[in-house]
Design a protein around this motif. Structure first.
Motif: not given
Length: 324
Positions: A32-39
């Motif tokens: 929600l607050f520290d989005f990592d598109e690779r995760n």
């Protein structure tokens, strides 16, 4: 009714927290607050669970309000989008569009779905008006079922012939597990316009539900109110079908529950239907995920478990009475 918003918030949070894949609260917070598109887990939260949770809230509200409006303006306690061919009209037009005009933009699919809603409603009420006592609750429900089945059958035949059955099946069996975020963002304004029309007509719908003679005697323009109300119905239903496909019984059950809780004034029924419809479909969605865990059960099965006994109860207890 005051506790309903709290319940909605609670069930929405649960919908995001729990699913077929276990994801820790810490990971959800990061998504929600520290989005990592690779995760991959972050992607599941952002592109699947959150859109799904929001979609069921809006679709539940849209269908509940559409059912409340239909019951009010027709004074028919069995009126609902799923029984009166409105859902089937939307799905039919979407099927035709997928086959003959592939590659349409999301907003075009929404517009076509709304046109399909109008087509389905027009066919059912047109046949109902042409047949003696065709607008009575049970007869109109039968006409709606026949026309809905006909539209579904024709759509299925077209889909099979042109080999797009798998694509079309998503609209007939609901595609709530694969909500398109872009479609969701486009759908909400259309549905909100329908909501605003419904709220604007709420007082007039209350008067109409008392009967045409009383409404005319009070100076109400009954035809105008019916036209505006049906515009709201086709906007709400068409938007819901375009977004997640056909879902039955929400528009039948929720207005009756709300009417029992708050009375017959549509200035209360419509706002409360928004809340109760949103909560009901969110609850059904949650049950559908875990009733056969780790496999998902179609949400339509869950709504049918509630809707079919309720439908039979209404017929048994109210018979041919036309008053909503």
């Amino acid at each position: 009714m005051l506790i309903t918003p709290v319940l909605i918030i609670g069930i929405t949070v649960i919908s995001v927290l729990y699913g077929t894949k276990e994801i820790s609260i810490e990971t959800i917070w990061q998504a929600l607050f520290d989005f990592d598109e690779r995760n991959a887990d972050h992607q599941i939260i952002r592109t699947s669970r959150i859109p799904r949770a929001i979609a069921v809230l809006f679709v539940g509200a849209f269908l509940a309000v559409a059912g409340a409006i239909m019951q009010g303006i027709t004074r028919n306690y069995l009126a609902s989008p799923s029984l009166m061919g409105v859902n089937d009209g939307s799905a039919f037009v979407i099927t035709v569009a997928i086959v003959f005009v592939p590659g349409l933009a999301n907003y075009q699919m929404i517009l076509l779905s709304i046109i399909g809603s109008a087509l389905g409603a027009g066919l059912v009420f047109g046949f109902g008006a042409a047949i003696k006592n065709g607008l009575s609750p049970v007869r109109l429900a039968i006409i709606g079922t026949v026309i809905g089945t006909f539209l579904s059958s024709v759509a299925s035949a077209i889909a099979m012939y042109f080999q797009v059955s798998q694509t079309v099946a998503a609209w007939y069996n609901t595609k709530i597990h694969i909500v398109n975020t872009d479609m969701l963002l486009l759908s909400i304004p259309f549905g909100l316009v329908g909501m605003l029309i419904a709220l604007f007509c709420a007082r007039a719908i209350t008067v109409t539900s008392l009967g045409d003679d009383i409404a005319v005697g009070l100076g109400q323009k009954t035809k105008l109110i019916r036209y505006l109300s049906m515009i709201a119905v086709v906007l709400l239903t068409g938007t819901a079908v375009a977004l997640v496909g056909k879902i039955a019984f929400v528009g039948l059950v929720i207005p009756h529950i709300v009417r029992f809780l708050v009375g017959v004034d549509y200035r209360s029924i419509i706002p409360c239907s928004i809340l109760v419809g949103a909560f009901f479909l969110s609850l059904c969605d949650l049950v559908s995920r875990f009733i056969n865990y780790p496999f998902e059960t179609p949400i339509g099965v869950v709504t049918a478990f509630v809707g079919i006994p309720f439908f039979l109860y209404l017929i048994r207890s109210r018979g041919g009475d036309r008053h909503a």
